[in-house]
Design a protein around this motif. Structure first.
Motif, PDB file in Angstrom:
ATOM      1  N   ILE A  68       0.834  -1.209   0.000  1.00 26.19           N
ATOM      2  CA  ILE A  68       0.000   0.000   0.000  1.00 26.19           C
ATOM      3  C   ILE A  68       0.865   1.254   0.000  1.00 26.19           C
ATOM      4  CG2 ILE A  68      -1.651   1.345   1.350  1.00 26.19           C
ATOM      5  CD1 ILE A  68      -2.830  -1.413   2.269  1.00 26.19           C
ATOM      6  N   GLN A  71       2.353   2.759  -3.153  1.00 26.91           N
ATOM      7  CA  GLN A  71       1.456   3.517  -4.019  1.00 26.91           C
ATOM      8  C   GLN A  71       1.439   5.008  -3.670  1.00 26.91           C
ATOM      9  OE1 GLN A  71      -2.389   1.545  -4.692  1.00 26.91           O
ATOM     10  NE2 GLN A  71      -1.489  -0.209  -3.623  1.00 26.91           N
ATOM     11  N   PHE A  72       2.020   5.364  -2.519  1.00 29.12           N
ATOM     12  CA  PHE A  72       2.018   6.754  -2.060  1.00 29.12           C
ATOM     13  C   PHE A  72       3.413   7.375  -2.056  1.00 29.12           C
ATOM     14  CE2 PHE A  72      -1.733   4.789  -0.214  1.00 29.12           C
ATOM     15  CZ  PHE A  72      -2.714   5.709  -0.526  1.00 29.12           C
ATOM     16  N   SER A  75       3.681  11.099  -2.553  1.00 30.55           N
ATOM     17  CA  SER A  75       2.892  11.972  -1.685  1.00 30.55           C
ATOM     18  C   SER A  75       3.718  12.461  -0.501  1.00 30.55           C
ATOM     19  CB  SER A  75       1.662  11.224  -1.156  1.00 30.55           C
ATOM     20  OG  SER A  75       0.993  12.024  -0.211  1.00 30.55           O
ATOM     21  N   CYS A 136      -5.800  11.926   0.419  1.00 27.60           N
ATOM     22  CA  CYS A 136      -4.846  11.203  -0.428  1.00 27.60           C
ATOM     23  C   CYS A 136      -5.113   9.690  -0.350  1.00 27.60           C
ATOM     24  CB  CYS A 136      -3.434  11.538   0.039  1.00 27.60           C
ATOM     25  SG  CYS A 136      -2.127  10.866  -0.962  1.00 27.60           S
ATOM     26  N   HIS A 138      -7.945   8.168   0.573  1.00 30.17           N
ATOM     27  CA  HIS A 138      -9.252   7.865  -0.023  1.00 30.17           C
ATOM     28  C   HIS A 138      -9.222   7.945  -1.540  1.00 30.17           C
ATOM     29  CE1 HIS A 138     -11.352   9.012   4.017  1.00 30.17           C
ATOM     30  NE2 HIS A 138     -10.708   7.864   4.080  1.00 30.17           N
ATOM     31  N   ALA A 139      -8.421   8.850  -2.088  1.00 29.96           N
ATOM     32  CA  ALA A 139      -8.329   8.988  -3.546  1.00 29.96           C
ATOM     33  C   ALA A 139      -7.792   7.711  -4.199  1.00 29.96           C
ATOM     34  CB  ALA A 139      -7.435  10.174  -3.906  1.00 29.96           C
ATOM     35  N   LYS A 140      -7.025   6.925  -3.455  1.00 33.59           N
ATOM     36  CA  LYS A 140      -6.496   5.658  -3.977  1.00 33.59           C
ATOM     37  C   LYS A 140      -7.417   4.485  -3.646  1.00 33.59           C
ATOM     38  CE  LYS A 140      -2.147   6.956  -5.160  1.00 33.59           C
ATOM     39  NZ  LYS A 140      -1.486   6.726  -6.408  1.00 33.59           N
ATOM     40  N   TYR A 142      -8.504   3.587  -0.513  1.00 33.25           N
ATOM     41  CA  TYR A 142      -8.251   2.966   0.783  1.00 33.25           C
ATOM     42  C   TYR A 142      -8.974   3.703   1.895  1.00 33.25           C
ATOM     43  CZ  TYR A 142      -4.518   0.332  -1.430  1.00 33.25           C
ATOM     44  OH  TYR A 142      -3.812  -0.510  -2.243  1.00 33.25           O
TER      45      TYR A 142
END
Length: 156
Positions: A68, A71-72, A75, A136, A138-140, A142
């Motif tokens: 997970i 993926q960030f 960010s 950020c 929630h946009a993915k 999660y």
């Protein structure tokens, strides 16, 4: 508790990574968190990291966290992940996840430091940062299911 220890392990590409466990920061349901020095391959210096460690057979949730967090990577609202290493300690295979560390601690530490009294502008600032991080996530697609002051790192 200070227990400086050099540890070697293999990363996902089979490359040997050596890191130094400086001290234990805490523990959770999965295992322990340590402060560690990692070699910075870019600068040749060392960087401090928080290392989540647990016995490999119990590492599913931490391995999922790695997947997970990757993926960030772009960010600045989410803790950085530096990768993972599998090591051997006293005949036990250990999974280690390297995460960004900041000595400011958690939101819980901050609340305790100020006795629960924080200025309104500071509270607004922390809430804004928290909401930006959640947006950020929630946009993915999660949802953070363990949101509490102890799990929110505070950066200057």
């Amino acid at each position: 508790m200070t227990d400086v220890l050099m540890i070697s392990g293999l990363d996902g590409n089979g490359i040997v990574v050596e890191w130094t466990k400086v001290k234990t920061l805490g523990s959770g349901s999965y295992g322990q968190v340590h402060l560690a020095k990692l070699p910075n391959l870019v600068s040749g210096d060392h960087l401090l990291a928080a290392v989540k460690s647990c016995a490999y057979p119990r590492s599913d949730s931490i391995q999922k966290e790695l997947h997970i967090l990757r993926q960030f990577q772009d960010s600045d609202k989410i803790v950085k992940c530096f990768g993972d290493v599998v090591s051997l300690k006293n005949g036990v295979t250990v999974y280690n996840l390297f995460l960004e560390y900041d000595s400011s601690g958690t939101l819980r530490d901050l609340i305790r430091r100020y006795g629960g009294n924080t200025s309104e502008p500071a509270v607004k600032c922390y809430i804004k940062m928290l909401f930006e991080g959640l947006r950020c996530i929630h946009a993915k697609g999660y949802v953070h299911c363990d949101l509490k002051p102890k799990n929110i790192l505070v950066f200057p």
